[in-house]
Design an enzyme around this catalytic site. Structure first.
Site, PDB file in Angstrom:
ATOM      1  N   PRO A   2       0.724  -1.243   0.111  1.00  0.00           N
ATOM      2  CA  PRO A   2       0.247   0.048  -0.126  1.00  0.00           C
ATOM      3  C   PRO A   2       0.865   1.276   0.141  1.00  0.00           C
ATOM      4  O   PRO A   2       1.883   1.274   0.821  1.00  0.00           O
ATOM      5  CB  PRO A   2      -0.770  -0.049   1.468  1.00  0.00           C
ATOM      6  CG  PRO A   2      -0.637  -1.358   1.908  1.00  0.00           C
ATOM      7  CD  PRO A   2       0.766  -2.150   1.252  1.00  0.00           C
ATOM      8  N   GLU A   3       0.797   2.224  -1.068  1.00  0.00           N
ATOM      9  CA  GLU A   3       1.565   3.204  -1.078  1.00  0.00           C
ATOM     10  C   GLU A   3       0.526   4.365  -0.965  1.00  0.00           C
ATOM     11  O   GLU A   3      -0.624   4.397  -0.526  1.00  0.00           O
ATOM     12  CB  GLU A   3       1.927   3.381  -2.686  1.00  0.00           C
ATOM     13  CG  GLU A   3       2.871   2.463  -2.915  1.00  0.00           C
ATOM     14  CD  GLU A   3       4.252   2.588  -2.721  1.00  0.00           C
ATOM     15  OE1 GLU A   3       4.463   3.691  -1.960  1.00  0.00           O
ATOM     16  OE2 GLU A   3       5.084   1.907  -3.164  1.00  0.00           O
ATOM     17  N   LYS A  58       2.254   7.618   3.898  1.00  0.00           N
ATOM     18  CA  LYS A  58       1.562   6.384   4.066  1.00  0.00           C
ATOM     19  C   LYS A  58       0.930   5.987   5.601  1.00  0.00           C
ATOM     20  O   LYS A  58       0.461   4.909   5.757  1.00  0.00           O
ATOM     21  CB  LYS A  58       2.679   5.110   3.919  1.00  0.00           C
ATOM     22  CG  LYS A  58       3.161   5.327   2.241  1.00  0.00           C
ATOM     23  CD  LYS A  58       4.451   4.242   2.028  1.00  0.00           C
ATOM     24  CE  LYS A  58       5.312   4.777   1.071  1.00  0.00           C
ATOM     25  NZ  LYS A  58       6.183   3.871   0.773  1.00  0.00           N
ATOM     26  N   ARG A 111       0.694 -10.539   6.035  1.00  0.00           N
ATOM     27  CA  ARG A 111       2.028 -10.506   6.516  1.00  0.00           C
ATOM     28  C   ARG A 111       2.510  -9.976   7.535  1.00  0.00           C
ATOM     29  O   ARG A 111       3.584  -9.968   8.085  1.00  0.00           O
ATOM     30  CB  ARG A 111       2.755 -10.114   5.159  1.00  0.00           C
ATOM     31  CG  ARG A 111       2.521 -11.164   4.074  1.00  0.00           C
ATOM     32  CD  ARG A 111       3.687 -10.768   3.036  1.00  0.00           C
ATOM     33  NE  ARG A 111       5.013 -10.897   3.279  1.00  0.00           N
ATOM     34  CZ  ARG A 111       6.087 -10.679   2.618  1.00  0.00           C
ATOM     35  NH1 ARG A 111       5.981 -10.154   1.355  1.00  0.00           N
ATOM     36  NH2 ARG A 111       7.411 -10.947   2.955  1.00  0.00           N
ATOM     37  N   ARG A 260      17.263   0.043  -6.294  1.00  0.00           N
ATOM     38  CA  ARG A 260      15.940  -0.346  -6.392  1.00  0.00           C
ATOM     39  C   ARG A 260      15.571  -0.233  -7.904  1.00  0.00           C
ATOM     40  O   ARG A 260      16.017   0.621  -8.840  1.00  0.00           O
ATOM     41  CB  ARG A 260      15.053   0.878  -5.939  1.00  0.00           C
ATOM     42  CG  ARG A 260      15.300   1.221  -4.392  1.00  0.00           C
ATOM     43  CD  ARG A 260      14.748   0.213  -3.594  1.00  0.00           C
ATOM     44  NE  ARG A 260      13.255  -0.150  -3.732  1.00  0.00           N
ATOM     45  CZ  ARG A 260      12.153   0.412  -2.957  1.00  0.00           C
ATOM     46  NH1 ARG A 260      12.521   1.473  -2.323  1.00  0.00           N
ATOM     47  NH2 ARG A 260      11.026   0.252  -3.384  1.00  0.00           N
TER      48      ARG A 260
END
Ligand SMILES: [Zn+2]
Length: 274
Positions: A2-3, A58, A111, A260
């Site tokens: 989730p961004e 976030k 998770r 990244r």
């Protein structure tokens, strides 16, 4: 993961479900996601009313009638659900708020990297977590003030939450593509026009993603996101679209910047040579 756009979508849902409702019970199914002791949370929550919601990067905040804040961070897999009876409880619900209208609001997190904690104020939380202004609130001038003197590559800087809160990996790639800036370009080589373009791109990408509730297959065809690989393999939806949406002849390049995965168009975002 989730961004910012997903978290804004969750915030809007929580606003609808929770504001003006009072909490009658705090049910913990897995204390792993609690970053404040369970009894302290229960004392703050039970009997209080949710008066407002807000978001910084976030992080989602529920303002309580006691003056305290409940802070939700969704980690890798966090989500929100609503239900009325135990047998309808969503799988992987870790915590549930029971409301006086019989609705229950679930914090779902397979998770368990999400976190729930109390804070005294948004300001205190922002200082403690060293968060910059929310990415949707930051201005072109602030971007220039915060980045214009830095020698490092622009992409890793934009990912730092103390510069602008809420910019994640795919969002920064999309922003730099829309602004036509190479991700490895030193921040101090950018002009005032570049910072204006960067600001416009941040607004475009975030407002578009929020409007589509972060369902990226609905994003405009002019977005780089359709050429990304997810989980290192092209999805069936994107496998045939690995060319630049602007330059059909250009193949999107995948490299690593600051460790990244990074996607660029060699024509839209030429390398910077001093
Ligand atoms: Zn291009």
């Amino acid at each position: 993961m989730p961004e910012l756009p997903e978290v804004e979508t969750y915030r809007r849902l929580l606003e609808e479900l929770l504001v003006s409702q009072s909490i009658v019970a705090f049910e913990v199914l897995d204390a792993h996601v609690l970053a404040t002791p369970e009894e302290e949370l229960r004392q703050a929550l039970v009997g209080s009313t949710v008066t407002d919601t807000s978001r910084l990067g976030k992080n989602c905040f529920l303002e309580l009638s006691t003056g305290q804040l409940l802070v939700l961070h969704f980690g890798m897999t966090g989500d929100i659900g609503a239900y009325r009876h135990d047998h309808d409880r969503p799988r992987f619900t870790r915590v549930a708020l029971h409301l006086n209208n019989d609705l229950r609001v679930a914090f779902i997190d397979p998770r368990k990297f999400g976190r729930i904690r109390l804070a005294s104020s948004i300001q205190a939380f922002q200082t403690e977590k060293k968060l910059g202004p929310d990415a949707l609130d930051i201005t072109a001038e602030e971007l220039q003030q915060r980045l214009g003197m830095r020698k490092q590559a622009i992409k890793p800087l934009l990912l730092q939450q103390n510069i602008a809160a809420g910019l994640g990996n795919w969002i920064v790639d999309e922003v730099l593509f829309q602004a036509r800036i190479h991700p490895e370009r030193p921040a101090n080589s950018l002009s005032i026009e570049h910072f204006g373009a960067l600001y416009n791109a941040v607004q475009l990408v975030l407002t578009t993603a929020i409007r589509h509730e972060a369902v990226y297959r609905y994003f405009p065809a002019s977005f780089l996101i359709h050429a990304r690989e997810w989980d290192n393999s092209p999805t069936p939806e994107t496998a045939n679209h690995l060319n630049c949406p602007i330059h059909k002849e250009a193949v999107i390049e995948k490299t690593y910047v600051g460790g990244r995965a990074t996607y660029t168009c060699p024509l839209c975002q030429p390398r910077y040579n001093q």
